[in-house]
Design an enzyme around this catalytic site. Structure first.
Site, PDB file in Angstrom:
ATOM      1  N   GLY A 213       0.780  -1.172   0.081  1.00 53.72           N
ATOM      2  CA  GLY A 213       0.044   0.040  -0.022  1.00 53.72           C
ATOM      3  C   GLY A 213       0.676   1.111  -0.278  1.00 53.72           C
ATOM      4  O   GLY A 213       1.900   1.384  -0.830  1.00 53.72           O
ATOM      5  N   SER A 214       0.348   2.273   0.910  1.00 58.77           N
ATOM      6  CA  SER A 214       1.070   3.541   0.603  1.00 58.77           C
ATOM      7  C   SER A 214       2.524   3.611   1.038  1.00 58.77           C
ATOM      8  O   SER A 214       3.079   4.604   1.028  1.00 58.77           O
ATOM      9  CB  SER A 214       0.181   4.587   1.233  1.00 58.77           C
ATOM     10  OG  SER A 214      -1.081   4.891   0.638  1.00 58.77           O
ATOM     11  N   THR A 215       2.877   2.619   1.981  1.00 56.73           N
ATOM     12  CA  THR A 215       4.203   2.521   2.461  1.00 56.73           C
ATOM     13  C   THR A 215       5.335   2.685   1.159  1.00 56.73           C
ATOM     14  O   THR A 215       6.339   3.331   1.533  1.00 56.73           O
ATOM     15  CB  THR A 215       4.542   1.564   3.446  1.00 56.73           C
ATOM     16  OG1 THR A 215       4.343   0.266   2.655  1.00 56.73           O
ATOM     17  CG2 THR A 215       3.650   1.543   4.724  1.00 56.73           C
ATOM     18  N   LYS A 217       5.136   4.445  -1.271  1.00 58.90           N
ATOM     19  CA  LYS A 217       5.038   5.913  -1.721  1.00 58.90           C
ATOM     20  C   LYS A 217       6.485   6.417  -1.492  1.00 58.90           C
ATOM     21  O   LYS A 217       7.029   7.290  -2.071  1.00 58.90           O
ATOM     22  CB  LYS A 217       3.929   6.855  -1.257  1.00 58.90           C
ATOM     23  CG  LYS A 217       2.720   6.251  -1.781  1.00 58.90           C
ATOM     24  CD  LYS A 217       1.363   7.180  -1.079  1.00 58.90           C
ATOM     25  CE  LYS A 217       0.000   6.706  -1.529  1.00 58.90           C
ATOM     26  NZ  LYS A 217      -0.823   7.153  -1.007  1.00 58.90           N
TER      27      LYS A 217
END
Length: 484
Positions: A213-215, A217
């Protein structure tokens, strides 16, 4: 000598020679193969004819050996706090092949490793006393992670960014390796563990890659800064909101509809976890540049040994632009282990340099003499420049102070982090995975730690599943234990 007798003599001689060749072959080739065969009962009897060497945590043995009764196997393996350390030790079983550190150091722990042999052992043919494995695990950090995960299904890894030492490797639900050690009772326990729908034998810290997920990014942001697409984390990006993924009519939606994500800077985009920014950024960079950065951090490495072989975290190839956009927010076919995401934070915290992670410090003989020192045998790679690392640290600290990671705040500690809530199942039909990757630096002592936590499943309502709600408190507990 007549012709018939001569021929019979030659034939008899050839038979004798054939027998000699066969006997020699059996003794020096097949004999060794038979001796080494895993089904050779004599090997198991020899292995368990005396106590095994031990796996050590902070100077204390967390393994042992106990006398058996009514068996030709004189000893069996025992474990102290077996469930707590199962993701580290694995198991040594009279019935099944050993795993984790027990498997990697089988020869050392049973005394057959050639590094243990003295000249006298070579002369006499005696098996040396077994050696020991000294780990890098910090029991306080291990316990903090295990307790904080509790009844959640997940994994967590803590690393010292400066040394690469793995301070904790936690996987829940766990199991007691002691139930698998005795050949008379192991079969029943083995069946029960493999039938358990929660898969307690799975090492979720090292060997369960899931969408991060957003980790992820952070990896995309690192690529953008290193490439020069953006000069710093405060420069506005070119990020329409809504962002329609190329070749589709599908917008890449943001979780927080009111967040200021249009043309947001990297700092703001990390703070509010803006999908439109990082999806578009991945497309601007192109999948090859994102992949190159991901691989610098350790993705796509099929030989990530710590020394346990970790499953490879994956950044895919051959994507179209819409899929590349999804990869930029840690979705599509991107996967990562907690180990991998801890490595990302460790490199950022350490000024852009990644020290190879390892959870064995030394191996020794029975007298304590060091056979190999792994702390002195680490590799250091520059993943990103010191300037990029400093920029990302600043942005990650904003995430914790004012953004989606406030549950990781610790008094007297500078904490940087990134949350992630990864979709699971077709059309996000299943409970999402909750992630948090972070680092902490003690303001008083200067000690540092990097932690990544993944919660695969919990009892929380779907609406309450988030990296900040489920994973960040676990990371905070582990950072506090490490920085005391």
């Amino acid at each position: 000598m007549n012709k018939t007798i001569r021929r019979a003599s030659v034939f008899a001689l050839l038979l004798v020679l054939a027998l000699l060749v066969r006997a020699t072959w059996l003794q020096f080739y097949d004999g060794q193969a038979l001796a080494d065969d895993k089904d050779n009962r004599r090997n198991v009897i020899a292995t368990y004819s005396r106590p095994l060497g031990n796996i050590i945590v902070a100077g204390e043995a967390i393994t042992g050996s106990a006398r058996t009764k009514g068996s030709d196997l004189a000893y069996k393996r025992t474990y102290t706090d077996g469930e707590l350390y199962a993701a580290v030790t694995g198991y040594a079983s009279q019935a099944y092949a050993p795993t984790q550190l027990e498997g990697i150091y089988t020869d050392l722990l049973n005394g057959t490793d050639t590094k243990l042999k003295t000249v006298m052992d070579t002369v006499t043919g005696e098996r040396p006393d077994p050696g020991n494995v000294l780990t890098t695990i910090d029991p306080a950090v291990q316990k903090a992670g295990y307790r904080a995960l509790g009844d959640k299904k997940g994994g967590a890894v803590a690393i010292d960014p400066k040394t690469g030492k793995i301070l904790a490797a936690v996987s829940t639900p766990s199991y007691d390796p002691s139930t698998l050690t005795d050949a008379n009772t192991a079969g029943k326990a083995w069946k029960a563990l493999n039938a358990d729908k929660d898969k307690p034998l799975t090492n979720r810290a090292l060997r369960q890659p899931l969408p991060p997920g957003s980790t992820f990014k952070l990896v995309v942001a690192a690529a953008a800064l290193e490439d020069g697409l953006y000069k710093d984390v405060d420069q506005p990006t070119d990020s329409p909101d809504p962002y329609i993924m190329p070749g589709t009519v599908q917008p890449l939606n943001n979780e927080n509809k009111s967040a200021p994500c249009e043309n947001a800077s990297i700092r703001v985009a990390l703070r509010y976890s803006c999908n439109n920014v990082f999806g578009h950024m991945a497309v601007e960079l192109g999948q090859d540049k994102v992949k190159e950065m991901a691989e610098k951090f350790g993705f796509n490495d099929d030989e990530q040994d710590v020394p346990v072989r970790a499953y490879a975290s994956v950044y895919p190839s051959g994507m179209d632009k819409a899929q590349t956009a999804l990869s930029g927010i840690g979705q599509f076919d991107v996967t990562a282990t907690p180990l991998q995401m801890a490595m990302v934070s460790a490199a950022i915290a350490n000024g852009g340099k990644l020290v190879s992670p390892h959870m064995v410090s030394r191996i020794t003989d029975s007298g304590g003499d060091v056979l190999k020192d792994y702390d002195d045998d680490t590799d250091t790679s520059e993943i990103i420049s010191a300037g990029t690392a400093e920029q990302l640290q600043s942005a990650m600290e904003t995430v914790v102070k004012d953004g989606t990671g406030t549950n990781a705040l610790i008094d007297g500690v500078t904490v940087g982090g990134k949350t992630g809530t990864a979709q699971h199942g077709e059309n996000n039909s299943k409970t999402p995975y909750a992630w948090f990757t972070s680092y902490g630096k003690s303001d008083a002592s200067g000690k540092e730690v990097a932690v990544a936590v993944m919660v695969e499943q919990s009892d929380a309502a779907r609406s309450e599943v988030s990296g900040n709600g489920l994973a960040a408190p676990v990371a905070r507990a582990m950072m506090q234990a490490a920085l005391k």
